[in-house]
Design an enzyme around this catalytic site. Sequence first.
Site, PDB file in Angstrom:
ATOM      1  CB  CYS A 115      -0.930  -0.002   1.205  1.00 30.20           C
ATOM      2  SG  CYS A 115      -1.989  -1.448   1.234  1.00 30.20           S
ATOM      3  CG  HIS A 255      -3.249   3.228   2.406  1.00 33.70           C
ATOM      4  ND1 HIS A 255      -3.730   3.013   1.130  1.00 33.70           N
ATOM      5  CD2 HIS A 255      -3.328   2.032   3.040  1.00 33.70           C
ATOM      6  CE1 HIS A 255      -4.084   1.751   1.008  1.00 33.70           C
ATOM      7  NE2 HIS A 255      -3.851   1.138   2.158  1.00 33.70           N
ATOM      8  CG  ASN A 285      -6.734  -0.871   0.867  1.00 35.56           C
ATOM      9  OD1 ASN A 285      -5.997  -0.321   0.053  1.00 35.56           O
ATOM     10  ND2 ASN A 285      -6.281  -1.530   1.913  1.00 35.56           N
TER      11      ASN A 285
HETATM   12  N1  ACO Z   1     -19.271  -9.141   7.218  1.00 33.07           N
HETATM   13  C1  ACO Z   1     -19.774  -9.516   8.402  1.00 33.07           C
HETATM   14  N2  ACO Z   1     -19.009  -9.966   9.410  1.00 33.07           N
HETATM   15  C2  ACO Z   1     -17.677 -10.014   9.210  1.00 33.07           C
HETATM   16  C3  ACO Z   1     -17.087  -9.628   8.005  1.00 33.07           C
HETATM   17  C4  ACO Z   1     -17.943  -9.186   6.993  1.00 33.07           C
HETATM   18  N3  ACO Z   1     -17.478  -8.785   5.781  1.00 33.07           N
HETATM   19  N4  ACO Z   1     -15.755  -9.771   8.101  1.00 33.07           N
HETATM   20  C5  ACO Z   1     -15.503 -10.241   9.339  1.00 33.07           C
HETATM   21  N5  ACO Z   1     -16.683 -10.392  10.003  1.00 33.07           N
HETATM   22  C6  ACO Z   1     -16.878 -10.850  11.359  1.00 33.07           C
HETATM   23  C7  ACO Z   1     -15.760 -11.738  11.856  1.00 33.07           C
HETATM   24  O1  ACO Z   1     -15.972 -13.077  11.437  1.00 33.07           O
HETATM   25  C8  ACO Z   1     -15.878 -11.582  13.338  1.00 33.07           C
HETATM   26  O2  ACO Z   1     -16.929 -12.390  13.789  1.00 33.07           O
HETATM   27  P1  ACO Z   1     -16.808 -13.175  15.208  1.00 33.07           P
HETATM   28  O3  ACO Z   1     -16.694 -12.074  16.226  1.00 33.07           O
HETATM   29  O4  ACO Z   1     -18.070 -13.931  15.252  1.00 33.07           O
HETATM   30  O5  ACO Z   1     -15.557 -13.997  15.096  1.00 33.07           O
HETATM   31  C9  ACO Z   1     -16.338 -10.132  13.512  1.00 33.07           C
HETATM   32  O6  ACO Z   1     -16.873  -9.736  12.227  1.00 33.07           O
HETATM   33  C10 ACO Z   1     -15.226  -9.172  13.887  1.00 33.07           C
HETATM   34  O7  ACO Z   1     -14.112  -9.412  13.039  1.00 33.07           O
HETATM   35  P2  ACO Z   1     -12.824  -8.519  13.115  1.00 33.07           P
HETATM   36  O8  ACO Z   1     -11.813  -9.044  12.143  1.00 33.07           O
HETATM   37  O9  ACO Z   1     -12.420  -8.364  14.552  1.00 33.07           O
HETATM   38  O10 ACO Z   1     -13.401  -7.132  12.589  1.00 33.07           O
HETATM   39  P3  ACO Z   1     -12.728  -5.729  12.652  1.00 33.07           P
HETATM   40  O11 ACO Z   1     -13.591  -4.792  13.371  1.00 33.07           O
HETATM   41  O12 ACO Z   1     -11.272  -5.810  13.041  1.00 33.07           O
HETATM   42  O13 ACO Z   1     -12.761  -5.312  11.124  1.00 33.07           O
HETATM   43  C11 ACO Z   1     -11.275  -5.133   9.234  1.00 33.07           C
HETATM   44  C12 ACO Z   1     -12.059  -6.083  10.151  1.00 33.07           C
HETATM   45  C13 ACO Z   1     -12.256  -4.239   8.531  1.00 33.07           C
HETATM   46  C14 ACO Z   1     -10.490  -5.966   8.234  1.00 33.07           C
HETATM   47  C15 ACO Z   1     -10.322  -4.305  10.110  1.00 33.07           C
HETATM   48  O14 ACO Z   1      -9.567  -5.135  10.948  1.00 33.07           O
HETATM   49  C16 ACO Z   1      -9.388  -3.469   9.316  1.00 33.07           C
HETATM   50  O15 ACO Z   1      -9.783  -2.528   8.648  1.00 33.07           O
HETATM   51  N6  ACO Z   1      -8.098  -3.764   9.383  1.00 33.07           N
HETATM   52  C17 ACO Z   1      -7.071  -2.975   8.766  1.00 33.07           C
HETATM   53  C18 ACO Z   1      -7.268  -2.830   7.319  1.00 33.07           C
HETATM   54  C19 ACO Z   1      -6.580  -3.841   6.553  1.00 33.07           C
HETATM   55  O16 ACO Z   1      -6.064  -4.792   7.080  1.00 33.07           O
HETATM   56  N7  ACO Z   1      -6.543  -3.622   5.247  1.00 33.07           N
HETATM   57  C20 ACO Z   1      -5.933  -4.515   4.365  1.00 33.07           C
HETATM   58  C21 ACO Z   1      -4.855  -3.970   3.606  1.00 33.07           C
HETATM   59  S1  ACO Z   1      -3.453  -3.679   4.512  1.00 33.07           S
HETATM   60  C22 ACO Z   1      -3.252  -2.061   4.349  1.00 33.07           C
HETATM   61  O17 ACO Z   1      -3.830  -1.512   3.468  1.00 33.07           O
HETATM   62  C23 ACO Z   1      -2.406  -1.402   5.318  1.00 33.07           C
END
Ligand code: ACO
Length: 328
Positions: A115, A255, A285
């Site tokens: 990224c 980003h 993203n």
């Molecule tokens: N729809 C519904 N539920 C979902 C989805 C979805 N699309 N995705 C995950 N869940 C569920 C999970 O299964 C979990 O359920 P559980 O509690 O029953 O186990 C629950 O939602 C919570 O999951 P988390 O992974 O803890 O959700 P979080 O609030 O952390 O959000 C996300 C996930 C959006 C990926 C977040 O962690 C994030 O934005 N992370 C950083 C961004 C990232 O990694 N980007 C990728 C590129 S790297 C970069 O660009 C730097």
Amino acid sequence: MQLQRVSIIGSGSYVPEKILSNSDLEKMVDTSDEWITTRTGIKERRIVEDGVSTSDLATRAALKALESAKVSPEQLDLIILGTATPDNLFPSTACYVHQKIAAVNASAFDISAACCGFVYSLTVGYKMVSSGASKNALIIAADALTKLTDYTDRATCVLFGDGAGAVVLQPHNQGHELLYSHLGADGSGTDLMILPAGASKMPASHKTVDERLHYIKLRGREVFKFAVIKMADLVIAAVKECSLTLDDVALIIPHQVNLRILESAAERLNISMDKIFVNIHKYGNTSAAATAIAFDEARNSGRLKKGDIVVLVAFGGGLTWGVNVIRW
Ligand code: ACO
């Protein structure tokens, strides 16, 4: 050696026409518009059609940047392309763009910084122009992450979109000046965001295909924490290095990773979200391209006024991070 000042003299961006909305995704995996919107801020993203590759996106953005800079492809002496989704492992995607725009006098290479592809490429281009090694540099960031996205994995498939952005750099005349760049990395985070198979470590095999190892794997929660802290720390350190304060900053172009990350970083910086450029709701993203597209949109929408201090900041797989300060 006398270092030269460097200007951004034009920019361009491109996103594919095809829209994948949250309601489309509701029909593909167990998710909801409400979950995606509240957890990420994303409403829709653009995705490439079959047969379109990263170099096609890059070429569209590059031609717009060249037009805005009033520079012809033959005048270019350098093309740098930041991407995590090259057309092929080799040759470089920059060489495909070189051919497509007929930049016959330019050298060309890719930078792999996930990224951070735009801030890394911009920084290398900046140093090349500043040293006198380049007089007309085309800096592109382009990604087609949806080609490597597992549309059975709801945790990742809602996040990504495709696109490209580009700028042209020249020795400073009277344009918009690059004041400062800083890059960093932490290789202990290589497994936080990874495409496991398809290269020298794990070449493609029936097993890698069966185990879905040609798709992006992500440890989102850990990336989230890293991104909030890094974004705030980078901005604070960069303005300090430029003998400025946060009050001097007119706009931060980060980003576009997750709206909640941007809001948490703004809180940490104690600044209003008005100072942070956001377009993640439209594109998701787009990896390396995100900062470049946001920069071009900020410029075209009149958000950048003469003399404004603008901070580009990115963080991503690797782990990598980087920041650029520009006086508009
Ligand atoms: N729809 C519904 N539920 C979902 C989805 C979805 N699309 N995705 C995950 N869940 C569920 C999970 O299964 C979990 O359920 P559980 O509690 O029953 O186990 C629950 O939602 C919570 O999951 P988390 O992974 O803890 O959700 P979080 O609030 O952390 O959000 C996300 C996930 C959006 C990926 C977040 O962690 C994030 O934005 N992370 C950083 C961004 C990232 O990694 N980007 C990728 C590129 S790297 C970069 O660009 C730097």
